[in-house]
Design a protein around this motif. Structure first.
Motif: not given
Length: 253
Positions: A107, A64, A5-6, A109, A103
């Motif tokens: 996200e 993060s 992700a991202n 991930e 998280k």
């Protein structure tokens, strides 16, 4: 292809974070050696961390920053923690890992949860984790796939039927939010789950040779293994470690 992700916001890395919540140093060493052997032909670097010990490698309170350093994570099992029981070890584990798991979920991930890791992601997704005698499993049994499981990238190359070694007293007893059932056993309707890039398995695909388990059985009380009551025969399951390699190859290729 599964992508982090991202991805446009962070550099691509082949570092794999391996969460290994163990207290027995001999088990820790053998488990690490086994996983390194499984992935030796894949271009990844494994970083093992233990939430039950103090690790200088990571900052547990900064999910993060932690996830920014790794392309994906693998969450291993543990005979030292029962999520259904309120113990100091359980609380230490949950307090450290839950923000990271949340998280990862938020996200999307890439992550793989195995045994306790499976239960941890389910717990973070709102599922119940309970100790129910007719849900416990120890030994080698068949993982039956749903239609979604049959088409999933981690299972598609395995011969059928799929046999996997299991060893758990706690069980996921409700479907976590947003997860799809990929596989089930005769005792466990939530044995393999997926949500986006996150896949979890109650069994132990990393165990392909049960020789050491049988040696432990010879020294244990009848019909037990590592303190767990046997529910299935203990036999070699086949090359279930392909599941782990399939996951990593799909993440990094």
């Amino acid at each position: 292809m599964i992508l982090c992700a991202n991805m446009t916001l962070k550099a691509r890395t082949n570092n794999v974070l391996v969460i290994q919540p163990r207290l027995n140093f001999d088990v820790i060493a053998k488990e690490r050696a086994n996983l390194r052997k499984i992935v030796e032909r894949i271009d990844v670097k494994l970083t093992f961390v233990n939430p039950l010990q103090n690790n200088k490698e990571i900052q547990w309170n900064n999910p993060s920053d932690l996830l920014h350093k790794f392309g994906c994570s693998i969450w291993l099992g543990s005979g030292d923690i029962d999520l259904s029981q309120q113990t100091q070890v359980r609380e230490r584990y949950i307090n450290r890992v839950l923000p990271i798991v949340q998280k990862i979920l938020s996200e999307d991930e890439p992550a793989m949860g195995i045994c306790l890791g499976h239960q941890t992601f389910a717990f973070a997704g709102g599922a119940k984790i309970e100790k129910i005698s007719n849900r416990a499993e120890t030994g080698t049994t068949i993982l039956k796939l749903t239609p979604e499981g049959k088409s999933d990238v981690v299972f598609h190359s395995l011969p059928r039927p799929i046999s996997i070694v299991y060893s758990h007293k706690d069980s996921v007893t409700s479907l976590p939010f947003g997860f799809t059932i990929l596989g089930y056993t005769i005792r466990d309707p939530y044995s393999a789950l997926r949500r986006g890039k996150i896949i979890t398995i109650q069994g132990h695909p990393e165990i392909t040779n049960t020789t050491n388990l049988k040696k432990k059985m010879a020294l244990a009380p009848q019909h037990t293994l590592n303190g767990y009551e046997l529910t299935y025969p203990v036999v070699n399951p086949g090359q279930t470690d392909i599941i782990i390699r399939n996951f990593l190859n799909h993440v990094f290729n």
